[in-house]
Design an enzyme around this catalytic site. Structure first.
Site, PDB file in Angstrom:
ATOM      1  N   LYS A 189     101.216  40.237  16.612  1.00 47.44           N
ATOM      2  CA  LYS A 189     102.059  41.261  16.687  1.00 47.44           C
ATOM      3  C   LYS A 189     103.208  40.818  17.603  1.00 47.44           C
ATOM      4  O   LYS A 189     102.634  40.416  18.489  1.00 47.44           O
ATOM      5  CB  LYS A 189     101.634  42.785  16.752  1.00 47.44           C
ATOM      6  CG  LYS A 189     100.950  43.215  15.694  1.00 47.44           C
ATOM      7  CD  LYS A 189     100.489  44.708  16.100  1.00 47.44           C
ATOM      8  CE  LYS A 189      99.652  45.318  14.890  1.00 47.44           C
ATOM      9  NZ  LYS A 189     100.427  45.435  13.631  1.00 47.44           N
ATOM     10  N   GLY A 191      96.776  54.295  14.309  1.00 42.39           N
ATOM     11  CA  GLY A 191      95.858  54.720  15.288  1.00 42.39           C
ATOM     12  C   GLY A 191      95.248  56.111  15.148  1.00 42.39           C
ATOM     13  O   GLY A 191      94.651  56.734  15.923  1.00 42.39           O
ATOM     14  N   GLY A 219      96.495  54.636   9.538  1.00 46.14           N
ATOM     15  CA  GLY A 219      95.787  55.510   9.089  1.00 46.14           C
ATOM     16  C   GLY A 219      94.584  55.488   8.075  1.00 46.14           C
ATOM     17  O   GLY A 219      93.890  56.109   7.525  1.00 46.14           O
ATOM     18  N   GLY A 221      94.140  48.802  10.704  1.00 45.96           N
ATOM     19  CA  GLY A 221      93.920  48.833  12.113  1.00 45.96           C
ATOM     20  C   GLY A 221      92.678  49.267  12.743  1.00 45.96           C
ATOM     21  O   GLY A 221      91.857  48.471  13.006  1.00 45.96           O
ATOM     22  N   SER A 222      92.747  50.332  12.984  1.00 43.72           N
ATOM     23  CA  SER A 222      91.670  51.111  14.175  1.00 43.72           C
ATOM     24  C   SER A 222      90.404  51.393  13.114  1.00 43.72           C
ATOM     25  O   SER A 222      89.491  51.703  13.665  1.00 43.72           O
ATOM     26  CB  SER A 222      92.061  52.269  15.049  1.00 43.72           C
ATOM     27  OG  SER A 222      93.238  52.133  15.510  1.00 43.72           O
TER      28      SER A 222
END
Length: 337
Positions: A122, A194, A255, A276-277
Site C-alpha cells: 500500500k 478494520g 470488513g 484485512g484485519s
C-alpha cells in the site's frame, strides 16, 4: 492514449500463452532459453494489456493483508492468491491513530523473498514517490489506499506513468471510473477497513450495481451527459456499457471477517476478496484464512460455504466495530473520493 487495447478474454489468452511459454522453457531444462523469456517479458512489461492481465489472474481468489514474513507464510499456506504488505493491519491503524505510511521496504523485501505468490503493498493516496519506491523495489502491484493517511487530499497518483499495475478503492460507479481513467488496473469496492463489519462493503457494491443498471438503460446522449457529470472520458463510459460491468477486475474489501461474508460479496458480483484485519486479528488465522479461500472459490454452492463456516469458531473471530459508533472523521472510506 487508449485506455484499453483488448477485451478481458483477449488479455487472458495473451497472459496464459505467456505463462505456457514460461512453463515450457522451465520443463525443457534448457536454461539457455530463459534469458530470451526474460527479455520478452521485459518488452511487454508496463503495457496496458499486461497491467490489466495481472489482476485477471487474481480473479476468484483472496488477497490477504500481512505485516510479517510469518503472516505471509500463513496466507500462502491457506491458498491466498496474493498478499498485501503493510506496516499495521487496518484495525491497528485505526487504534493507533497518527499518520499511517507505507510499510518498511525491508519488511516488504523479506516477504517477497519468503513466498512464491505475488506481493502487493500500500501507498498513501497521492504519494507519487512512495509508489516510485515500491516500483523500484519490484512489488507486483500497488494499492493506493485509504487505509493510510492521504498525502494529497485532492488528487490521486497518475498511474499511467508507472509500469506496475495499481488497485484503488471506490464506493460508487463514478469513483471507480475516475480511478480507472487515472490508470488503475483493478478496483476495490470499499467497505470500512478494520471493523470486521461487512455492511459498508455490501452497501457500496449495491450502489455500483444500481448505478451500472441505470447507465445501461440510458440513451447515448444521456450517457454523454453522464460522462461529463462523472468527469470521465466518454469512451470509458461506452466501454463500461459494452461489458455491462466495470471494465477492470473488481474485488470486495473492508470488513470481511467470515467465509459467509466473502461468499456474500461474490454473490453480489465482485471478482474476488481482499481481507484485512479479519484473519490476523482473529484467534484462528490459518483456519479462518483457509475457510475464506474455500468460500470465495465455492461461493455458488451453499454446501461448500457451510463447510467453510464450520472450519472456524465465532468465538475466535476479531472483535468487530459497529460503524454507527464511529465519528465522521474516523471513517477511512471517505478518503480519496
Amino acid at each position: 492514449m487508449r485506455l484499453y487495447e483488448l477485451s478481458f478474454d483477449e488479455v487472458e489468452r495473451f497472459f496464459y500463452k505467456l505463462a505456457e511459454l514460461r512453463d515450457t522453457v522451465k520443463d525443457s531444462g534448457l536454461m539457455s532459453y530463459v534469458p530470451e523469456l526474460v527479455s520478452l517479458t521485459g518488452q511487454v512489461q508496463g503495457t496496458t494489456r499486461v497491467k490489466h492481465a495481472f489482476p485477471i489472474f487474481q480473479k476468484g481468489g483472496v488477497v490477504m493483508d500481512v505485516t510479517s514474513v510469518e503472516q505471509a507464510g500463513i496466507a500462502e499456506e491457506a491458498g491466498a492468491v496474493s498478499v498485501m504488505v503493510l506496516d499495521k493491519l487496518p484495525y491497528d491503524v485505526r487504534k493507533a491513530g497518527g499518520v499511517a505510511r507505507m510499510a518498511d521496504p525491508k519488511i516488504i523485501e523479506e516477504v517477497m523473498n519468503s513466498i512464491t505468490i505475488p506481493v502487493m503493498a500500500k501507498v498513501r493516496i497521492g504519494h507519487y514517490y512512495e509508489a516510485k519506491v515500491l516500483e523500484a523495489l519490484g512489488v507486483d502491484m500497488i494499492d493506493e489506499s485509504e487505509v493510510l493517511t492521504p498525502a494529497d487530499e485532492e488528487h490521486h497518483i497518475n498511474k499511467w506513468e508507472f509500469k506496475i499495475p495499481f488497485v484503488n478503492g471506490a464506493r460508487n460507479l463514478g469513483e471507480g471510473l475516475r480511478r480507472i481513467s487515472e490508470g488503475a488496473s483493478m478496483i476495490r469496492t470499499k467497505g470500512e477497513p478494520g471493523t470486521g463489519n461487512v455492511s459498508e462493503a455490501v452497501k457500496h457494491i449495491k450502489i455500483v450495481n444500481q448505478e451500472l443498471r441505470a447507465l445501461l438503460s440510458m440513451a447515448e446522449e444521456d450517457r454523454v451527459k453522464k460522462s461529463r457529470e462523472l468527469q470521465v472520458p466518454y469512451e470509458l463510459v461506452e466501454l463500461t456499457v459494452k461489458y455491462a460491468r466495470l471494465p477492470v477486475v473488481n474485488f470486495a474489501a473492508g470488513g470481511i471477517a467470515t467465509p459467509a461474508d466473502a461468499a456474500l460479496m461474490m454473490w453480489l458480483g465482485t471478482d474476488g476478496i481482499f481481507v484485512g484485519s479479519g484473519i490476523f486479528k482473529s484467534e484462528d488465522p490459518l483456519e479462518r484464512a483457509k475457510a475464506i479461500v474455500l468460500a470465495t472459490a465455492g461461493w455458488e454452492d451453499p454446501e461448500i460455504v457451510l463447510e467453510a463456516q464450520k472450519m472456524i469458531s465465532e468465538h475466535k473471530a476479531m472483535m468487530g466495530i459497529d460503524i454507527k459508533t464511529l465519528k465522521p472523521e474516523e471513517l477511512m472510506q471517505v478518503r480519496g473520493a
